[in-house]
Write a protein that holds these residues in place. Structure first.
Motif, PDB file in Angstrom:
ATOM      1  N   MET A   1       0.842  -1.199   0.000  1.00 28.27           N
ATOM      2  CA  MET A   1       0.000   0.000   0.000  1.00 28.27           C
ATOM      3  C   MET A   1       0.877   1.248   0.000  1.00 28.27           C
ATOM      4  O   MET A   1       1.784   1.374   0.811  1.00 28.27           O
ATOM      5  CB  MET A   1      -0.898   0.012   1.233  1.00 28.27           C
ATOM      6  N   VAL A   2       0.648   2.130  -0.939  1.00 21.97           N
ATOM      7  CA  VAL A   2       1.458   3.340  -1.048  1.00 21.97           C
ATOM      8  C   VAL A   2       0.983   4.366  -0.032  1.00 21.97           C
ATOM      9  O   VAL A   2      -0.204   4.622   0.106  1.00 21.97           O
ATOM     10  CB  VAL A   2       1.340   3.944  -2.471  1.00 21.97           C
ATOM     11  N   THR A   3       1.930   4.925   0.686  1.00 22.63           N
ATOM     12  CA  THR A   3       1.601   5.927   1.687  1.00 22.63           C
ATOM     13  C   THR A   3       2.085   7.282   1.236  1.00 22.63           C
ATOM     14  O   THR A   3       3.240   7.434   0.840  1.00 22.63           O
ATOM     15  CB  THR A   3       2.257   5.582   3.039  1.00 22.63           C
ATOM     16  N   VAL A   4       1.231   8.276   1.277  1.00 17.97           N
ATOM     17  CA  VAL A   4       1.603   9.648   0.947  1.00 17.97           C
ATOM     18  C   VAL A   4       1.216  10.514   2.129  1.00 17.97           C
ATOM     19  O   VAL A   4       0.106  10.424   2.639  1.00 17.97           O
ATOM     20  CB  VAL A   4       0.873  10.145  -0.319  1.00 17.97           C
ATOM     21  N   THR A   5       2.150  11.336   2.586  1.00 12.19           N
ATOM     22  CA  THR A   5       1.858  12.194   3.724  1.00 12.19           C
ATOM     23  C   THR A   5       2.144  13.630   3.384  1.00 12.19           C
ATOM     24  O   THR A   5       3.017  13.932   2.584  1.00 12.19           O
ATOM     25  CB  THR A   5       2.704  11.790   4.947  1.00 12.19           C
ATOM     26  N   LYS A   6       1.428  14.542   3.977  1.00 18.71           N
ATOM     27  CA  LYS A   6       1.639  15.975   3.795  1.00 18.71           C
ATOM     28  C   LYS A   6       2.068  16.577   5.121  1.00 18.71           C
ATOM     29  O   LYS A   6       1.694  16.109   6.188  1.00 18.71           O
ATOM     30  CB  LYS A   6       0.356  16.672   3.331  1.00 18.71           C
ATOM     31  N   SER A   7       2.848  17.616   5.034  1.00 16.08           N
ATOM     32  CA  SER A   7       3.283  18.307   6.240  1.00 16.08           C
ATOM     33  C   SER A   7       2.434  19.542   6.473  1.00 16.08           C
ATOM     34  O   SER A   7       2.033  20.226   5.538  1.00 16.08           O
ATOM     35  CB  SER A   7       4.758  18.719   6.093  1.00 16.08           C
ATOM     36  N   SER A   8       2.191  19.832   7.748  1.00 14.53           N
ATOM     37  CA  SER A   8       1.470  21.054   8.066  1.00 14.53           C
ATOM     38  C   SER A   8       2.287  22.280   7.711  1.00 14.53           C
ATOM     39  O   SER A   8       1.771  23.387   7.677  1.00 14.53           O
ATOM     40  CB  SER A   8       1.137  21.086   9.565  1.00 14.53           C
ATOM     41  N   GLU A   9       3.582  22.087   7.407  1.00 10.41           N
ATOM     42  CA  GLU A   9       4.433  23.199   7.006  1.00 10.41           C
ATOM     43  C   GLU A   9       3.884  23.876   5.751  1.00 10.41           C
ATOM     44  O   GLU A   9       4.179  25.017   5.470  1.00 10.41           O
ATOM     45  CB  GLU A   9       5.856  22.698   6.724  1.00 10.41           C
ATOM     46  N   GLU A  10       3.101  23.126   4.963  1.00  6.42           N
ATOM     47  CA  GLU A  10       2.582  23.675   3.714  1.00  6.42           C
ATOM     48  C   GLU A  10       1.785  24.946   3.952  1.00  6.42           C
ATOM     49  O   GLU A  10       1.866  25.899   3.192  1.00  6.42           O
ATOM     50  CB  GLU A  10       1.719  22.626   3.010  1.00  6.42           C
ATOM     51  N   THR A  11       1.021  24.989   5.016  1.00  5.10           N
ATOM     52  CA  THR A  11       0.167  26.142   5.265  1.00  5.10           C
ATOM     53  C   THR A  11       0.840  27.173   6.165  1.00  5.10           C
ATOM     54  O   THR A  11       0.409  28.306   6.223  1.00  5.10           O
ATOM     55  CB  THR A  11      -1.150  25.691   5.929  1.00  5.10           C
ATOM     56  N   GLU A  12       1.932  26.758   6.839  1.00  2.54           N
ATOM     57  CA  GLU A  12       2.573  27.652   7.789  1.00  2.54           C
ATOM     58  C   GLU A  12       3.882  28.249   7.278  1.00  2.54           C
ATOM     59  O   GLU A  12       4.464  29.113   7.908  1.00  2.54           O
ATOM     60  CB  GLU A  12       2.866  26.887   9.096  1.00  2.54           C
ATOM     61  N   ARG A  13       4.368  27.780   6.135  1.00  2.00           N
ATOM     62  CA  ARG A  13       5.678  28.186   5.668  1.00  2.00           C
ATOM     63  C   ARG A  13       5.708  29.665   5.306  1.00  2.00           C
ATOM     64  O   ARG A  13       4.712  30.228   4.861  1.00  2.00           O
ATOM     65  CB  ARG A  13       6.066  27.375   4.423  1.00  2.00           C
ATOM     66  N   PRO A  14       6.888  30.290   5.439  1.00  2.00           N
ATOM     67  CA  PRO A  14       7.060  31.649   4.940  1.00  2.00           C
ATOM     68  C   PRO A  14       6.942  31.642   3.418  1.00  2.00           C
ATOM     69  O   PRO A  14       7.204  30.621   2.775  1.00  2.00           O
ATOM     70  CB  PRO A  14       8.494  31.997   5.377  1.00  2.00           C
ATOM     71  N   ALA A  15       6.596  32.790   2.841  1.00  8.92           N
ATOM     72  CA  ALA A  15       6.402  32.864   1.396  1.00  8.92           C
ATOM     73  C   ALA A  15       7.658  32.487   0.634  1.00  8.92           C
ATOM     74  O   ALA A  15       7.594  31.987  -0.481  1.00  8.92           O
ATOM     75  CB  ALA A  15       5.954  34.268   1.004  1.00  8.92           C
ATOM     76  N   ALA A  43       9.680  23.835   3.318  1.00  3.36           N
ATOM     77  CA  ALA A  43       8.303  23.366   3.452  1.00  3.36           C
ATOM     78  C   ALA A  43       8.162  22.032   2.739  1.00  3.36           C
ATOM     79  O   ALA A  43       8.343  21.945   1.527  1.00  3.36           O
ATOM     80  CB  ALA A  43       7.340  24.384   2.833  1.00  3.36           C
ATOM     81  N   VAL A  44       7.898  20.977   3.491  1.00  3.29           N
ATOM     82  CA  VAL A  44       7.718  19.656   2.894  1.00  3.29           C
ATOM     83  C   VAL A  44       6.262  19.518   2.475  1.00  3.29           C
ATOM     84  O   VAL A  44       5.360  19.446   3.310  1.00  3.29           O
ATOM     85  CB  VAL A  44       8.112  18.541   3.881  1.00  3.29           C
ATOM     86  N   ILE A  45       6.038  19.495   1.180  1.00  3.34           N
ATOM     87  CA  ILE A  45       4.673  19.465   0.647  1.00  3.34           C
ATOM     88  C   ILE A  45       4.086  18.064   0.690  1.00  3.34           C
ATOM     89  O   ILE A  45       2.939  17.860   1.062  1.00  3.34           O
ATOM     90  CB  ILE A  45       4.643  20.003  -0.799  1.00  3.34           C
ATOM     91  N   ALA A  46       4.889  17.063   0.292  1.00  2.00           N
ATOM     92  CA  ALA A  46       4.396  15.681   0.283  1.00  2.00           C
ATOM     93  C   ALA A  46       5.547  14.718   0.232  1.00  2.00           C
ATOM     94  O   ALA A  46       6.656  15.066  -0.185  1.00  2.00           O
ATOM     95  CB  ALA A  46       3.464  15.459  -0.914  1.00  2.00           C
ATOM     96  N   THR A  47       5.305  13.487   0.669  1.00  2.00           N
ATOM     97  CA  THR A  47       6.259  12.398   0.502  1.00  2.00           C
ATOM     98  C   THR A  47       5.495  11.203  -0.054  1.00  2.00           C
ATOM     99  O   THR A  47       4.296  11.038   0.213  1.00  2.00           O
ATOM    100  CB  THR A  47       6.937  12.003   1.829  1.00  2.00           C
ATOM    101  N   ALA A  48       6.194  10.367  -0.835  1.00  2.00           N
ATOM    102  CA  ALA A  48       5.520   9.222  -1.447  1.00  2.00           C
ATOM    103  C   ALA A  48       6.530   8.140  -1.770  1.00  2.00           C
ATOM    104  O   ALA A  48       7.736   8.387  -1.847  1.00  2.00           O
ATOM    105  CB  ALA A  48       4.779   9.645  -2.717  1.00  2.00           C
ATOM    106  N   ALA A  49       6.020   6.934  -1.987  1.00  2.00           N
ATOM    107  CA  ALA A  49       6.873   5.799  -2.318  1.00  2.00           C
ATOM    108  C   ALA A  49       7.072   5.643  -3.818  1.00  2.00           C
ATOM    109  O   ALA A  49       7.885   4.834  -4.253  1.00  2.00           O
ATOM    110  CB  ALA A  49       6.281   4.512  -1.739  1.00  2.00           C
ATOM    111  N   SER A  50       6.325   6.392  -4.620  1.00  2.00           N
ATOM    112  CA  SER A  50       6.467   6.310  -6.075  1.00  2.00           C
ATOM    113  C   SER A  50       6.090   7.646  -6.696  1.00  2.00           C
ATOM    114  O   SER A  50       5.392   8.465  -6.076  1.00  2.00           O
ATOM    115  CB  SER A  50       5.572   5.206  -6.655  1.00  2.00           C
TER     116      SER A  50
END
Length: 234
Positions: A1-15, A43-50
């Motif tokens: 099963m492929v796991t993709v995660t997002k970081s809350s940094e996406e909405t909090e990061r400086p411009a 800012a880590v937007i996403a991580t994925a296995a593929s």
């Protein structure tokens, strides 16, 4: 099963924060890179296995650079993965075991901006991420080794004037100014540039844009790694 995660940094990061995504089929590597990127202020937007999983997750989102492993074991070729990342508008930084020279060469030929070994220090990897995110070509030992070790890599046989034009033009000079620097007419300089592009096509390394020509100049030792900011791409 492929796991993709997002970081809350996406909405909090400086411009101005560098936006990074990570593709690796080892969870421990993804987690380690994510933590290092956040620590570096990215800012880590996403991580994925593929790559397909990342592309699906990134729909409608923006990312500056994707840190990409070469061997994902997902049936996709290196070229397909690099092109897949480029299709979402991100630069590609290869993060892989340094001895996979053939795969590194394929990735660079597909348009990856550089390669950083997995044995590199965290500080070095983060510096490479920032370099690539800002549109620069990461010209390092791994790049040179991949080219030098590849017997199929063919350099375009450029004449002295062609090399001079390429050196100036790929450095950021407008063609008219490059012609003036060499004491030749604009039309002559244009002919040289057309000839250069033809020669690169003939050896299987097309360079339709100015940034592509910069890459070829770096690969062939005509230029060191440069910052292509301001290059108009014509």
């Amino acid at each position: 099963m492929v796991t993709v995660t997002k970081s809350s940094e996406e909405t909090e990061r400086p411009a101005s924060a560098v936006r990074v995504s990570i593709v690796d089929d080892h969870e421990s590597v993804r987690l380690g890179l994510k933590a290092a990127c956040i620590e570096a202020g990215f800012a880590v937007i996403a991580t994925a296995a593929s790559v397909p999983a990342l592309v699906a997750e990134m729909a409608g989102k923006e990312c500056d650079v994707v840190v990409l492993d070469l061997s994902l074991g997902d049936g996709e070729s290196v070229t397909e993965n690099v092109k897949g990342v480029q299709a979402i508008g991100a630069a590609v930084l290869i993060h892989s075991i340094a001895d996979r020279v053939a795969l590194v060469r394929e990735a660079l030929a597909a348009g990856a901006a550089g390669v950083i070994p997995k044995s590199s220090s965290t500080k070095t990897v983060m510096a490479a991420v920032e370099t690539v995110a800002h549109g620069e070509v990461l010209n390092n030992l791994e790049w040179a080794t991949a080219i030098d070790a590849d017997s199929d890599f063919a350099k375009a046989q450029l004449g002295r004037r062609e090399r001079e034009i390429l050196h100036l033009y790929a450095s950021g000079f407008p063609l008219k100014l490059a012609a003036q620097q060499l004491g030749i007419g604009y039309s002559t300089a244009r002919e040289y540039l057309d000839r250069i592009r033809t020669k690169y096509v003939e050896v299987g390394r097309p360079a339709p844009t100015k940034v592509d020509l910069l890459r070829r100049a770096v690969e062939d030792g005509i230029l060191p790694g440069l910052d292509p900011d301001g290059i108009d791409g014509r």
